[in-house]
Write an enzyme that holds these catalytic residues in place. Sequence first.
Site, PDB file in Angstrom:
ATOM      1  N   TYR A   1       0.892  -1.440   0.378  1.00 45.64           N
ATOM      2  CA  TYR A   1       0.326   0.316   0.038  1.00 45.64           C
ATOM      3  C   TYR A   1       1.046   0.796   0.399  1.00 45.64           C
ATOM      4  O   TYR A   1       0.699   2.134  -0.779  1.00 45.64           O
ATOM      5  CB  TYR A   1      -0.934  -0.390   1.094  1.00 45.64           C
ATOM      6  CG  TYR A   1      -1.555   1.574   1.609  1.00 45.64           C
ATOM      7  CD1 TYR A   1      -2.449   1.590   0.260  1.00 45.64           C
ATOM      8  CD2 TYR A   1      -1.335   1.800   2.919  1.00 45.64           C
ATOM      9  CE1 TYR A   1      -3.047   2.942   0.981  1.00 45.64           C
ATOM     10  CE2 TYR A   1      -2.807   2.941   3.225  1.00 45.64           C
ATOM     11  CZ  TYR A   1      -2.905   3.663   1.885  1.00 45.64           C
ATOM     12  OH  TYR A   1      -4.011   4.542   2.550  1.00 45.64           O
TER      13      TYR A   1
ATOM     14  N   LEU B   1       5.571  -9.981  -2.989  1.00 48.58           N
ATOM     15  CA  LEU B   1       3.951 -10.280  -3.572  1.00 48.58           C
ATOM     16  C   LEU B   1       3.319 -11.255  -2.433  1.00 48.58           C
ATOM     17  O   LEU B   1       2.471 -11.667  -2.765  1.00 48.58           O
ATOM     18  CB  LEU B   1       3.767 -10.512  -4.753  1.00 48.58           C
ATOM     19  CG  LEU B   1       4.498  -9.984  -6.092  1.00 48.58           C
ATOM     20  CD1 LEU B   1       4.908 -10.240  -7.334  1.00 48.58           C
ATOM     21  CD2 LEU B   1       4.121  -8.033  -5.982  1.00 48.58           C
TER      22      LEU B   1
ATOM     23  N   ASP C   1      12.716 -12.258  -1.978  1.00 42.76           N
ATOM     24  CA  ASP C   1      12.231 -12.079  -0.213  1.00 42.76           C
ATOM     25  C   ASP C   1      13.566 -11.332  -0.122  1.00 42.76           C
ATOM     26  O   ASP C   1      14.360 -11.551  -0.342  1.00 42.76           O
ATOM     27  CB  ASP C   1      11.830 -13.393   0.573  1.00 42.76           C
ATOM     28  CG  ASP C   1      11.658 -13.152   1.832  1.00 42.76           C
ATOM     29  OD1 ASP C   1      12.175 -12.194   2.864  1.00 42.76           O
ATOM     30  OD2 ASP C   1      11.497 -14.386   2.081  1.00 42.76           O
TER      31      ASP C   1
ATOM     32  N   ALA D   1       7.515  -5.146   5.666  1.00 40.52           N
ATOM     33  CA  ALA D   1       7.276  -5.653   6.955  1.00 40.52           C
ATOM     34  C   ALA D   1       6.152  -6.191   7.101  1.00 40.52           C
ATOM     35  O   ALA D   1       5.270  -5.829   6.101  1.00 40.52           O
ATOM     36  CB  ALA D   1       7.860  -4.697   7.783  1.00 40.52           C
TER      37      ALA D   1
ATOM     38  N   THR E   1       7.360   2.903  12.758  1.00 39.03           N
ATOM     39  CA  THR E   1       5.485   3.465  13.077  1.00 39.03           C
ATOM     40  C   THR E   1       5.410   4.021  14.985  1.00 39.03           C
ATOM     41  O   THR E   1       5.409   3.643  16.144  1.00 39.03           O
ATOM     42  CB  THR E   1       5.202   1.937  13.485  1.00 39.03           C
ATOM     43  OG1 THR E   1       3.899   2.360  13.341  1.00 39.03           O
ATOM     44  CG2 THR E   1       6.193   1.166  14.329  1.00 39.03           C
TER      45      THR E   1
ATOM     46  N   TYR F   1       4.381  -6.428  17.373  1.00 35.15           N
ATOM     47  CA  TYR F   1       4.370  -5.660  16.014  1.00 35.15           C
ATOM     48  C   TYR F   1       5.427  -4.615  16.766  1.00 35.15           C
ATOM     49  O   TYR F   1       6.569  -4.296  15.569  1.00 35.15           O
ATOM     50  CB  TYR F   1       2.875  -4.809  15.409  1.00 35.15           C
ATOM     51  CG  TYR F   1       2.992  -4.061  14.352  1.00 35.15           C
ATOM     52  CD1 TYR F   1       3.910  -3.833  13.242  1.00 35.15           C
ATOM     53  CD2 TYR F   1       3.068  -2.916  14.289  1.00 35.15           C
ATOM     54  CE1 TYR F   1       3.992  -3.820  12.254  1.00 35.15           C
ATOM     55  CE2 TYR F   1       2.900  -1.598  13.471  1.00 35.15           C
ATOM     56  CZ  TYR F   1       3.665  -2.098  12.201  1.00 35.15           C
ATOM     57  OH  TYR F   1       3.512  -1.120  11.737  1.00 35.15           O
TER      58      TYR F   1
ATOM     59  N   ASN G   1      -1.158   7.067  11.177  1.00 34.22           N
ATOM     60  CA  ASN G   1      -2.230   6.057  10.905  1.00 34.22           C
ATOM     61  C   ASN G   1      -2.013   6.565   9.334  1.00 34.22           C
ATOM     62  O   ASN G   1      -2.728   7.436   8.915  1.00 34.22           O
ATOM     63  CB  ASN G   1      -3.764   6.580  11.482  1.00 34.22           C
ATOM     64  CG  ASN G   1      -3.412   5.303  12.381  1.00 34.22           C
ATOM     65  OD1 ASN G   1      -2.774   5.855  13.362  1.00 34.22           O
ATOM     66  ND2 ASN G   1      -4.370   5.049  12.266  1.00 34.22           N
TER      67      ASN G   1
ATOM     68  N   HIS H   1      -8.686  -1.797   8.506  1.00 31.64           N
ATOM     69  CA  HIS H   1      -8.342  -0.738   9.544  1.00 31.64           C
ATOM     70  C   HIS H   1      -9.550   0.766   9.161  1.00 31.64           C
ATOM     71  O   HIS H   1     -10.131   0.234   8.285  1.00 31.64           O
ATOM     72  CB  HIS H   1      -7.155   0.232   8.476  1.00 31.64           C
ATOM     73  CG  HIS H   1      -5.768  -0.534   8.481  1.00 31.64           C
ATOM     74  ND1 HIS H   1      -5.248  -1.465   8.135  1.00 31.64           N
ATOM     75  CD2 HIS H   1      -5.231  -0.185   9.868  1.00 31.64           C
ATOM     76  CE1 HIS H   1      -4.075  -0.856   7.930  1.00 31.64           C
ATOM     77  NE2 HIS H   1      -3.734  -1.422   8.906  1.00 31.64           N
TER      78      HIS H   1
HETATM   79  N1  UFG Z   1     -11.932   0.904  13.986  1.00 34.59           N
HETATM   80  C1  UFG Z   1     -13.178   0.542  14.722  1.00 34.59           C
HETATM   81  N2  UFG Z   1     -13.869   0.048  13.588  1.00 34.59           N
HETATM   82  C2  UFG Z   1     -13.493  -0.727  12.663  1.00 34.59           C
HETATM   83  C3  UFG Z   1     -11.769  -0.179  12.465  1.00 34.59           C
HETATM   84  C4  UFG Z   1     -11.017   0.392  12.792  1.00 34.59           C
HETATM   85  O1  UFG Z   1     -13.821   1.816  15.230  1.00 34.59           O
HETATM   86  O2  UFG Z   1     -13.505  -1.849  11.659  1.00 34.59           O
HETATM   87  C5  UFG Z   1     -11.012   2.187  15.211  1.00 34.59           C
HETATM   88  C6  UFG Z   1      -9.886   1.374  15.863  1.00 34.59           C
HETATM   89  O3  UFG Z   1     -10.410   0.636  17.332  1.00 34.59           O
HETATM   90  C7  UFG Z   1      -9.107   2.401  16.406  1.00 34.59           C
HETATM   91  C8  UFG Z   1      -8.873   3.085  14.898  1.00 34.59           C
HETATM   92  O4  UFG Z   1     -10.722   3.095  14.234  1.00 34.59           O
HETATM   93  O5  UFG Z   1      -9.145   3.789  17.072  1.00 34.59           O
HETATM   94  C9  UFG Z   1      -8.231   3.119  14.025  1.00 34.59           C
HETATM   95  O6  UFG Z   1      -7.866   1.924  13.804  1.00 34.59           O
HETATM   96  P1  UFG Z   1      -6.827   1.315  12.527  1.00 34.59           P
HETATM   97  O7  UFG Z   1      -6.956   0.062  12.831  1.00 34.59           O
HETATM   98  O8  UFG Z   1      -6.976   1.790  11.521  1.00 34.59           O
HETATM   99  O9  UFG Z   1      -5.770   1.354  13.171  1.00 34.59           O
HETATM  100  P2  UFG Z   1      -4.908   1.555  14.157  1.00 34.59           P
HETATM  101  O10 UFG Z   1      -4.487   2.778  15.417  1.00 34.59           O
HETATM  102  O11 UFG Z   1      -4.966   1.096  14.963  1.00 34.59           O
HETATM  103  O12 UFG Z   1      -3.081   1.000  13.377  1.00 34.59           O
HETATM  104  C10 UFG Z   1      -2.789   2.509  12.882  1.00 34.59           C
HETATM  105  C11 UFG Z   1      -1.712   1.218  11.749  1.00 34.59           C
HETATM  106  C12 UFG Z   1      -0.330   0.414  12.624  1.00 34.59           C
HETATM  107  C13 UFG Z   1       0.129   1.097  14.122  1.00 34.59           C
HETATM  108  C14 UFG Z   1      -0.507   1.995  15.068  1.00 34.59           C
HETATM  109  C15 UFG Z   1      -0.351   2.369  16.165  1.00 34.59           C
HETATM  110  O13 UFG Z   1      -2.432   0.637  10.902  1.00 34.59           O
HETATM  111  O14 UFG Z   1       0.233   0.133  12.269  1.00 34.59           O
HETATM  112  O15 UFG Z   1      -1.205   2.645  14.545  1.00 34.59           O
HETATM  113  O16 UFG Z   1      -0.542   2.208  16.992  1.00 34.59           O
HETATM  114  F1  UFG Z   1       0.617  -0.014  14.685  1.00 34.59           F
END
Ligand code: UFG
Length: 333
Positions: A11, A34, A52, A77, A119, A143, A172, A191
Amino acid sequence: MAVLVLGGAGYIGSHMVDRLVNTTDEKVVVVDSLVTGHRAAVNPAAKFYQGDIADQDFMRTVFKENPDVDAVIHFAAYSLVAESMKKPLKYFDNNTAGMVKLLEVMNEVGVKNIVFSSTAATYGIPEKMPIRETDPQKPINPYGESKLMMEKIMHWSDLAYGIKFVALRYFNVAGAKPDGSIGEDHNPETHLLPIVLQVAQGKRDVLKIFGNDYNTPDGTNVRDYVHPYDLADAHILAVKYLREGNESTAFNLGSSTGFSNLQILEAARRVTGKEIPAEMAPRRPGDPDTLIAASDKARNVLGWKPQFDNIDKIIASAWAWHSSHPEGYGDRK
Ligand code: UFG
């Protein structure tokens, strides 16, 4: 000069490659296994190798065939927090051990510059907001730990072998190339923004919002969203910074503005004109209340100026991708 992009079919990596091809004179070489990436996401002007990064003979060949590479940008990663809790060794093997294998070959062939995706997850549960680069790094999942270990490995490799690094700690990441030709295609998707837009498309029935009892203004988590083109531009500046002979360091990459999950939902309804049904659901384990970057270091030292500085613009770009690619790249493995 040439840049080697590892994970360039993913992405963020695919936006990096596209940006390098369209805004710089660099020769661009891409490596991707891939396993999670998509061949169709790679701009055809880049030279592509499938393999790889932990396969040292393969990587030796890539460097040998491209002797003009003087900088590596490393996105290759695994990055799912929940999966990392269940399969930590997968993360320490691919992410952390993969970095060791890569640095061994870089040292052997004399390539001394690397820009690497770190991150916000390396900070764990932050004590204060916004988060600064000097704040304590105490990850709460494998992670984040795997990425923090990668930062430390790079630090000691710099001292011993003179391999200079920039660690870019993303917050994010959301959005896509504005013409909708490349974007986010994960399987499974976890996400927030892609899930919200899949509900808008009718591919999912309802958005579940994980928790509304957090210590935030509306009770839902607050996050700092940054566009992959803005990340890509920071990597281009970081390569320049290293080529100029500057010291190894880390930068936060975020907009420094927080949006709650409910605000993201409202903005997505506004941008798409769709109803987007949503309901409250229990908290997801391991979600910190709020994550907002202090990004003045990247702005001041690198001269980074994010272009996607409003959430509607980020969501509109993601919608351009999702609405024109309902099945993503259509190469589901
Ligand atoms: N969320 C929902 N419903 C969903 C999916 C997500 O409410 O169906 C909420 C999550 O609980 C969170 C927010 O949306 O509150 C964002 O969640 P994401 O999964 O989109 O992203 P994160 O904040 O968990 O994760 C991101 C990166 C990770 C990184 C992290 C840092 O994707 O790689 O930030 O803490 F590790």
